[in-house]
Scaffold this motif. Structure first.
Motif, PDB file in Angstrom:
ATOM      1  N   LEU A   1       0.818  -1.210   0.000  1.00 27.46           N
ATOM      2  CA  LEU A   1       0.000   0.000   0.000  1.00 27.46           C
ATOM      3  C   LEU A   1       0.852   1.259   0.000  1.00 27.46           C
ATOM      4  O   LEU A   1       0.490   2.273  -0.593  1.00 27.46           O
ATOM      5  CB  LEU A   1      -0.911   0.015   1.229  1.00 27.46           C
ATOM      6  N   ALA A   2       1.976   1.206   0.697  1.00 25.96           N
ATOM      7  CA  ALA A   2       2.844   2.375   0.802  1.00 25.96           C
ATOM      8  C   ALA A   2       4.242   1.924   1.186  1.00 25.96           C
ATOM      9  O   ALA A   2       4.425   0.841   1.758  1.00 25.96           O
ATOM     10  CB  ALA A   2       2.306   3.358   1.846  1.00 25.96           C
ATOM     11  N   ALA A   3       5.219   2.732   0.832  1.00 28.37           N
ATOM     12  CA  ALA A   3       6.603   2.509   1.255  1.00 28.37           C
ATOM     13  C   ALA A   3       7.085   3.788   1.924  1.00 28.37           C
ATOM     14  O   ALA A   3       7.079   4.859   1.307  1.00 28.37           O
ATOM     15  CB  ALA A   3       7.486   2.146   0.066  1.00 28.37           C
ATOM     16  N   ILE A   4       7.470   3.683   3.179  1.00 28.65           N
ATOM     17  CA  ILE A   4       7.859   4.855   3.966  1.00 28.65           C
ATOM     18  C   ILE A   4       9.383   4.908   4.075  1.00 28.65           C
ATOM     19  O   ILE A   4      10.001   3.988   4.624  1.00 28.65           O
ATOM     20  CB  ILE A   4       7.238   4.790   5.371  1.00 28.65           C
ATOM     21  N   PRO A   5      10.015   5.958   3.548  1.00 27.84           N
ATOM     22  CA  PRO A   5      11.479   6.057   3.680  1.00 27.84           C
ATOM     23  C   PRO A   5      11.879   6.311   5.132  1.00 27.84           C
ATOM     24  O   PRO A   5      11.310   7.187   5.795  1.00 27.84           O
ATOM     25  CB  PRO A   5      11.829   7.254   2.786  1.00 27.84           C
TER      26      PRO A   5
ATOM     27  N   LEU B   1      10.188   1.239   4.423  1.00 29.92           N
ATOM     28  CA  LEU B   1       9.385   0.285   5.191  1.00 29.92           C
ATOM     29  C   LEU B   1       8.083   0.067   4.429  1.00 29.92           C
ATOM     30  O   LEU B   1       7.323   1.007   4.197  1.00 29.92           O
ATOM     31  CB  LEU B   1       9.088   0.835   6.586  1.00 29.92           C
ATOM     32  N   ASN B   2       7.825  -1.165   4.030  1.00 28.71           N
ATOM     33  CA  ASN B   2       6.637  -1.469   3.241  1.00 28.71           C
ATOM     34  C   ASN B   2       5.417  -1.679   4.137  1.00 28.71           C
ATOM     35  O   ASN B   2       5.468  -2.439   5.103  1.00 28.71           O
ATOM     36  CB  ASN B   2       6.863  -2.724   2.396  1.00 28.71           C
ATOM     37  N   ILE B   3       4.338  -0.991   3.795  1.00 28.44           N
ATOM     38  CA  ILE B   3       3.053  -1.156   4.472  1.00 28.44           C
ATOM     39  C   ILE B   3       2.160  -1.967   3.537  1.00 28.44           C
ATOM     40  O   ILE B   3       1.938  -1.578   2.389  1.00 28.44           O
ATOM     41  CB  ILE B   3       2.404   0.203   4.792  1.00 28.44           C
ATOM     42  N   THR B   4       1.654  -3.080   4.026  1.00 29.56           N
ATOM     43  CA  THR B   4       1.057  -4.077   3.141  1.00 29.56           C
ATOM     44  C   THR B   4      -0.467  -4.097   3.164  1.00 29.56           C
ATOM     45  O   THR B   4      -1.109  -3.720   4.149  1.00 29.56           O
ATOM     46  CB  THR B   4       1.548  -5.481   3.535  1.00 29.56           C
ATOM     47  N   GLY B   5      -1.013  -4.594   2.063  1.00 26.13           N
ATOM     48  CA  GLY B   5      -2.438  -4.877   2.009  1.00 26.13           C
ATOM     49  C   GLY B   5      -2.822  -5.994   2.958  1.00 26.13           C
ATOM     50  O   GLY B   5      -3.966  -6.070   3.411  1.00 26.13           O
ATOM     51  N   TYR B   6      -1.868  -6.863   3.266  1.00 28.74           N
ATOM     52  CA  TYR B   6      -2.102  -7.940   4.239  1.00 28.74           C
ATOM     53  C   TYR B   6      -2.588  -7.359   5.566  1.00 28.74           C
ATOM     54  O   TYR B   6      -3.580  -7.822   6.142  1.00 28.74           O
ATOM     55  CB  TYR B   6      -0.801  -8.716   4.440  1.00 28.74           C
ATOM     56  N   GLY B   7      -1.897  -6.332   6.052  1.00 29.85           N
ATOM     57  CA  GLY B   7      -2.283  -5.724   7.322  1.00 29.85           C
ATOM     58  C   GLY B   7      -3.651  -5.080   7.257  1.00 29.85           C
ATOM     59  O   GLY B   7      -4.444  -5.175   8.205  1.00 29.85           O
ATOM     60  N   LEU B   8      -3.948  -4.417   6.145  1.00 34.15           N
ATOM     61  CA  LEU B   8      -5.259  -3.782   5.971  1.00 34.15           C
ATOM     62  C   LEU B   8      -6.376  -4.812   6.010  1.00 34.15           C
ATOM     63  O   LEU B   8      -7.394  -4.634   6.700  1.00 34.15           O
ATOM     64  CB  LEU B   8      -5.280  -3.024   4.643  1.00 34.15           C
ATOM     65  N   LEU B   9      -6.198  -5.907   5.288  1.00 34.75           N
ATOM     66  CA  LEU B   9      -7.246  -6.924   5.195  1.00 34.75           C
ATOM     67  C   LEU B   9      -7.410  -7.685   6.509  1.00 34.75           C
ATOM     68  O   LEU B   9      -8.533  -8.048   6.892  1.00 34.75           O
ATOM     69  CB  LEU B   9      -6.924  -7.879   4.047  1.00 34.75           C
ATOM     70  N   ILE B  10      -6.307  -7.930   7.210  1.00 31.51           N
ATOM     71  CA  ILE B  10      -6.400  -8.572   8.527  1.00 31.51           C
ATOM     72  C   ILE B  10      -7.121  -7.654   9.508  1.00 31.51           C
ATOM     73  O   ILE B  10      -7.978  -8.094  10.290  1.00 31.51           O
ATOM     74  CB  ILE B  10      -4.998  -8.929   9.056  1.00 31.51           C
ATOM     75  N   ALA B  11      -6.784  -6.369   9.487  1.00 33.45           N
ATOM     76  CA  ALA B  11      -7.445  -5.415  10.384  1.00 33.45           C
ATOM     77  C   ALA B  11      -8.943  -5.359  10.103  1.00 33.45           C
ATOM     78  O   ALA B  11      -9.759  -5.314  11.033  1.00 33.45           O
ATOM     79  CB  ALA B  11      -6.816  -4.032  10.227  1.00 33.45           C
ATOM     80  N   ASN B  12      -9.316  -5.361   8.828  1.00 34.61           N
ATOM     81  CA  ASN B  12     -10.741  -5.369   8.480  1.00 34.61           C
ATOM     82  C   ASN B  12     -11.439  -6.599   9.053  1.00 34.61           C
ATOM     83  O   ASN B  12     -12.540  -6.505   9.612  1.00 34.61           O
ATOM     84  CB  ASN B  12     -10.909  -5.355   6.961  1.00 34.61           C
ATOM     85  N   ALA B  13     -10.805  -7.763   8.905  1.00 34.75           N
ATOM     86  CA  ALA B  13     -11.412  -9.010   9.373  1.00 34.75           C
ATOM     87  C   ALA B  13     -11.541  -9.027  10.893  1.00 34.75           C
ATOM     88  O   ALA B  13     -12.577  -9.434  11.438  1.00 34.75           O
ATOM     89  CB  ALA B  13     -10.578 -10.202   8.894  1.00 34.75           C
ATOM     90  N   VAL B  14     -10.494  -8.594  11.583  1.00 31.99           N
ATOM     91  CA  VAL B  14     -10.508  -8.603  13.047  1.00 31.99           C
ATOM     92  C   VAL B  14     -11.582  -7.661  13.586  1.00 31.99           C
ATOM     93  O   VAL B  14     -12.328  -8.004  14.512  1.00 31.99           O
ATOM     94  CB  VAL B  14      -9.119  -8.216  13.599  1.00 31.99           C
ATOM     95  N   VAL B  15     -11.688  -6.478  13.007  1.00 26.27           N
ATOM     96  CA  VAL B  15     -12.666  -5.506  13.495  1.00 26.27           C
ATOM     97  C   VAL B  15     -14.088  -5.959  13.184  1.00 26.27           C
ATOM     98  O   VAL B  15     -14.996  -5.792  14.007  1.00 26.27           O
ATOM     99  CB  VAL B  15     -12.372  -4.113  12.900  1.00 26.27           C
ATOM    100  N   PHE B  16     -14.301  -6.555  12.023  1.00 28.91           N
ATOM    101  CA  PHE B  16     -15.640  -7.070  11.709  1.00 28.91           C
ATOM    102  C   PHE B  16     -16.044  -8.145  12.711  1.00 28.91           C
ATOM    103  O   PHE B  16     -17.156  -8.122  13.254  1.00 28.91           O
ATOM    104  CB  PHE B  16     -15.672  -7.640  10.293  1.00 28.91           C
ATOM    105  N   ALA B  17     -15.146  -9.095  12.961  1.00 29.99           N
ATOM    106  CA  ALA B  17     -15.455 -10.170  13.904  1.00 29.99           C
ATOM    107  C   ALA B  17     -15.650  -9.627  15.315  1.00 29.99           C
ATOM    108  O   ALA B  17     -16.536 -10.084  16.051  1.00 29.99           O
ATOM    109  CB  ALA B  17     -14.339 -11.216  13.884  1.00 29.99           C
TER     110      ALA B  17
END
Length: 341
Positions: free
Chosen positions: A24-28, A40-56
């Motif tokens: 999603l983003a790379a932070i120098p 530092l790479n910010i991933t879609g993995y983290g976004l999708l996991i956060a969505n799933a955890v908050v929904f549950a």
């Protein structure tokens, strides 16, 4: 809700095996040489996991409030169970797979199920009159297992994004499965997908085990919700636990990532133990009350600024923790666009 989740999953199945969107983003954060920075790479993995955890989590609070359990009691019980369960997702995966940066929801689920009776007993031992009303083991486990199915199912989109928890190449499966899944197979692209750097299977049709798992678990969660809203707590308990853990055992035969040694993986054994343990808890517990969950009461109880803020904070914590890539890097060049001056 079913239509929204179906659309969300369908989008993920189509878009996430590709290269776009994994980062999603790379932070120098550290200059290396000249105009280059390490990112530092910010991933879609983290976004999708956060969505799933908050929904549950939101569903957990709604269902618990719908059974008449106050939000603070629900939060306290969830904290007691999840504080040791969440780290176990990493510890157990490290023990089984021998890798430092890996997680397993199977480990977290088994740990949480194991600790739930002790957590409930601990609350009641503090003040039985305060914690006892409505806080019975089987109804609470039925709610937690239903929410787990949703969280685990939706979280499989994160696996597709990163390219982990992948299935076998389609040509390795029996012929009877190759034709039905020929058009539904996943084809991954991108050198930083795990399936590509670990196996070299870029552009290879892969059995879509994450998609099948997502559909099985979300369907199980929907069935669990139906039974809870109908007042059939035993059916919700058995459906969500047996389907989720039974499928976990069966799905291992379609996967090709590292699962540990032996004819049966440690995750299959943990699922079998979870099913047996859940059966023992049910047999030893008092018969659950046949009381339907009142969703409207749950919404009225939890849908307030405090509840919304809690979910937002939870989403941010999960995203920041799970979204920071530990296995990929980036090199960033910063420059001035002269044509824009």
């Amino acid at each position: 809700m079913g239509a929204v989740l179906t659309g969300y999953l369908a989008w993920g199945f189509g878009a996430l095996p590709g290269e776009k969107g994994q980062i999603l983003a790379a932070i120098p954060f550290k200059k290396t040489s000249g105009d280059l920075w390490e990112g530092l790479n910010i991933t879609g993995y983290g976004l999708l996991i956060a969505n799933a955890v908050v929904f549950a989590s939101a569903l957990y609070f709604l269902l618990m409030a719908g059974m008449g359990i106050p939000n603070d009691i629900s939060l306290l019980f969830l904290t007691i169970v999840m504080v040791p369960a969440l780290p176990s997702a990493r510890w157990i995966a490290r023990w089984v797979e021998g890798k430092p940066n890996t997680f397993t929801t199977a480990g977290a689920y088994f740990t949480g199920l194991l600790l739930a009776p002790a957590g409930l007993w601990g609350l009641k031992s503090i003040d039985n009159d305060l914690f006892a009303p409505g806080l019975e083991l089987i109804p609470v486990l039925a709610v937690m297992s239903t929410c787990y199915c949703f969280g685990e199912g939706l979280g499989r989109l994160a696996c597709i994004s990163f390219g982990c928890c992948y299935g076998k190449p389609l040509h390795r499966l029996p012929a009877m499965l190759q034709k039905p899944f020929a058009r539904a197979s996943f084809v991954y692209f991108g050198k930083i997908k795990k399936i590509v750097y670990a196996e070299g299977w870029e552009g290879v049709p892969i059995f879509p085990i994450q998609a099948v798992t997502a559909m099985v678990l979300v369907s199980s969660g929907m069935a669990g919700m139906f039974f809870l809203l109908s007042g059939n707590i035993p059916a919700a308990f058995w459906t969500t636990i047996w389907v989720s853990q039974g499928w976990r055992m069966a799905s291992e035969y379609f996967r090709c990532d590292e699962r540990g040694g032996g004819r049966w993986s440690a995750y299959q054994w943990s699922s079998l133990c979870a099913m047996v343990y859940a059966g023992g808890l049910f047999a030893l517990s008092a018969p659950p009350p046949l009381v339907a969950v009142d969703l409207l009461r749950g919404l009225n109880s939890f849908w307030n600024p405090g509840g919304i803020l809690l979910l937002e904070i939870l989403w941010l914590i999960v995203f920041l923790y799970m979204g920071r890539s530990r296995v990929t890097g980036s090199s960033i060049s910063l420059f001035v666009r002269r044509e824009g001056i």
